[in-house]
Design a protein around this motif. Structure first.
Motif, PDB file in Angstrom:
ATOM      1  N   TYR A   1       0.828  -1.209   0.000  1.00  0.00           N
ATOM      2  CA  TYR A   1       0.000   0.000   0.000  1.00  0.00           C
ATOM      3  C   TYR A   1       0.862   1.258   0.000  1.00  0.00           C
ATOM      4  N   VAL A   2       1.908   1.258   0.815  1.00  0.00           N
ATOM      5  CA  VAL A   2       2.794   2.435   0.869  1.00  0.00           C
ATOM      6  C   VAL A   2       3.468   2.656  -0.479  1.00  0.00           C
ATOM      7  N   LEU A   3       3.980   1.582  -1.077  1.00  0.00           N
ATOM      8  CA  LEU A   3       4.651   1.705  -2.372  1.00  0.00           C
ATOM      9  C   LEU A   3       3.699   2.208  -3.454  1.00  0.00           C
ATOM     10  N   MET A   4       2.470   1.725  -3.444  1.00  0.00           N
ATOM     11  CA  MET A   4       1.499   2.169  -4.455  1.00  0.00           C
ATOM     12  C   MET A   4       1.155   3.637  -4.306  1.00  0.00           C
ATOM     13  N   PHE A   5       1.109   4.120  -3.072  1.00  0.00           N
ATOM     14  CA  PHE A   5       0.736   5.518  -2.853  1.00  0.00           C
ATOM     15  C   PHE A   5       1.872   6.485  -3.143  1.00  0.00           C
ATOM     16  N   VAL A   6       3.100   5.998  -3.222  1.00  0.00           N
ATOM     17  CA  VAL A   6       4.218   6.884  -3.577  1.00  0.00           C
ATOM     18  C   VAL A   6       3.969   7.485  -4.955  1.00  0.00           C
ATOM     19  N   TRP A   7       3.650   6.624  -5.934  1.00  0.00           N
ATOM     20  CA  TRP A   7       3.377   7.140  -7.285  1.00  0.00           C
ATOM     21  C   TRP A   7       2.124   8.004  -7.307  1.00  0.00           C
ATOM     22  N   ILE A   8       1.086   7.597  -6.613  1.00  0.00           N
ATOM     23  CA  ILE A   8      -0.166   8.357  -6.595  1.00  0.00           C
ATOM     24  C   ILE A   8       0.084   9.788  -6.129  1.00  0.00           C
ATOM     25  N   VAL A   9       0.859   9.941  -5.074  1.00  0.00           N
ATOM     26  CA  VAL A   9       1.159  11.276  -4.538  1.00  0.00           C
ATOM     27  C   VAL A   9       2.042  12.059  -5.511  1.00  0.00           C
ATOM     28  N   MET A  10       3.093  11.424  -6.020  1.00  0.00           N
ATOM     29  CA  MET A  10       4.014  12.126  -6.912  1.00  0.00           C
ATOM     30  C   MET A  10       3.328  12.564  -8.205  1.00  0.00           C
ATOM     31  N   HIS A  11       2.495  11.695  -8.757  1.00  0.00           N
ATOM     32  CA  HIS A  11       1.817  12.048 -10.004  1.00  0.00           C
ATOM     33  C   HIS A  11       0.813  13.177  -9.776  1.00  0.00           C
ATOM     34  N   THR A  12       0.182  13.189  -8.614  1.00  0.00           N
ATOM     35  CA  THR A  12      -0.768  14.254  -8.296  1.00  0.00           C
ATOM     36  C   THR A  12      -0.057  15.588  -8.147  1.00  0.00           C
ATOM     37  N   ILE A  13       1.117  15.587  -7.521  1.00  0.00           N
ATOM     38  CA  ILE A  13       1.903  16.810  -7.409  1.00  0.00           C
ATOM     39  C   ILE A  13       2.328  17.282  -8.796  1.00  0.00           C
ATOM     40  N   GLY A  14       2.733  16.341  -9.645  1.00  0.00           N
ATOM     41  CA  GLY A  14       3.101  16.688 -11.007  1.00  0.00           C
ATOM     42  C   GLY A  14       1.942  17.283 -11.789  1.00  0.00           C
ATOM     43  N   SER A  15       0.737  16.827 -11.497  1.00  0.00           N
ATOM     44  CA  SER A  15      -0.443  17.342 -12.199  1.00  0.00           C
ATOM     45  C   SER A  15      -0.703  18.810 -11.862  1.00  0.00           C
ATOM     46  N   LYS A  16      -0.296  19.222 -10.678  1.00  0.00           N
ATOM     47  CA  LYS A  16      -0.535  20.611 -10.273  1.00  0.00           C
ATOM     48  C   LYS A  16       0.386  21.581 -10.997  1.00  0.00           C
ATOM     49  N   TYR A  17       1.665  21.241 -11.046  1.00  0.00           N
ATOM     50  CA  TYR A  17       2.653  22.170 -11.593  1.00  0.00           C
ATOM     51  C   TYR A  17       3.006  21.905 -13.056  1.00  0.00           C
ATOM     52  N   THR A  18       2.616  20.741 -13.579  1.00  0.00           N
ATOM     53  CA  THR A  18       3.159  20.085 -14.773  1.00  0.00           C
ATOM     54  C   THR A  18       4.542  19.580 -14.357  1.00  0.00           C
TER      55      THR A  18
END
Length: 205
Positions: free
Chosen positions: A62-79
């Protein structure tokens, strides 16, 4: 094994992620890019919850899966090319490129861990088969996503297409992204292998 503790881990991580989601949704650099980038995240999160109804992954998964989820969401904000990531770029001696997207691609590889774990626990396949399947699944996903990026960038065109593609002028960007996905998968599967050995050794005593 389906445990309440693992379910609580998923609920806690989802609650923490909701804060990141709201942060990213407020005044993103490009609303169109944000929508395009956040859709796969919401889809993956939905799949995790759906699978977890009948199968509880380990806390590590679960922790490993959420690493990408969080990083991709941050990337979506700034590009991805504009995420504030100077400290890392300076750390590796790179001033001409933002490497946040490379790190995010590395984290995609972490999904090889839960894929292999699912096969090991649910279908009782041999560890080598489960891990190879996890690795090849990520490599296939990486190639497929690069094709989708190219397709979307062609349709959107202009600055929006360039921002979504995030190549930052690197003609080998797609290949390097796929390499990072693969290295992330190998790293997570190595972790799974070590944990299995430690677990087996502790039970053998």
């Amino acid at each position: 094994m389906h445990t309440k503790n693992n379910t609580k881990t998923l609920m806690l991580l989802s609650a923490l992620y909701s804060i990141v989601f709201v942060f990213a949704a407020i005044s993103p650099t490009s609303r169109a890019v944000w929508v395009a980038e956040i859709l796969p995240v919401v889809g993956v999160l939905g799949i995790i919850w759906w699978v977890s109804r009948s199968f509880a992954f380990s806390k590590t998964s679960y922790v490993l899966m959420f690493v990408w989820i969080v990083m991709h969401t941050i990337g979506s904000k700034y590009t991805f090319a504009n995420v504030p990531f100077d400290w890392f770029n300076e750390l590796i001696g790179s001033q001409d490129r933002n490497h946040f997207d490379r790190v995010a691609h590395f984290s995609i590889g972490f999904y090889a861990y839960p894929i292999a774990e699912y096969l090991l626990k649910r279908h009782a396949v041999k560890p080598a088969i489960a891990m190879l399947f996890g690795l090849f699944a990520i490599m296939s996903l990486a190639a497929g996503y690069e094709i989708i990026e190219w397709w979307y960038a062609e349709i959107a065109g202009g600055e929006e297409g360039i921002a979504f593609l995030g190549s930052q002028g690197d003609i080998w960007d797609a290949q390097k992204d796929m390499l990072m996905d693969t290295l992330g998968a190998i790293s997570s599967l190595f972790l799974l292998s070590v944990q299995r050995r430690v677990f087996s050794s502790s039970h053998a005593k």
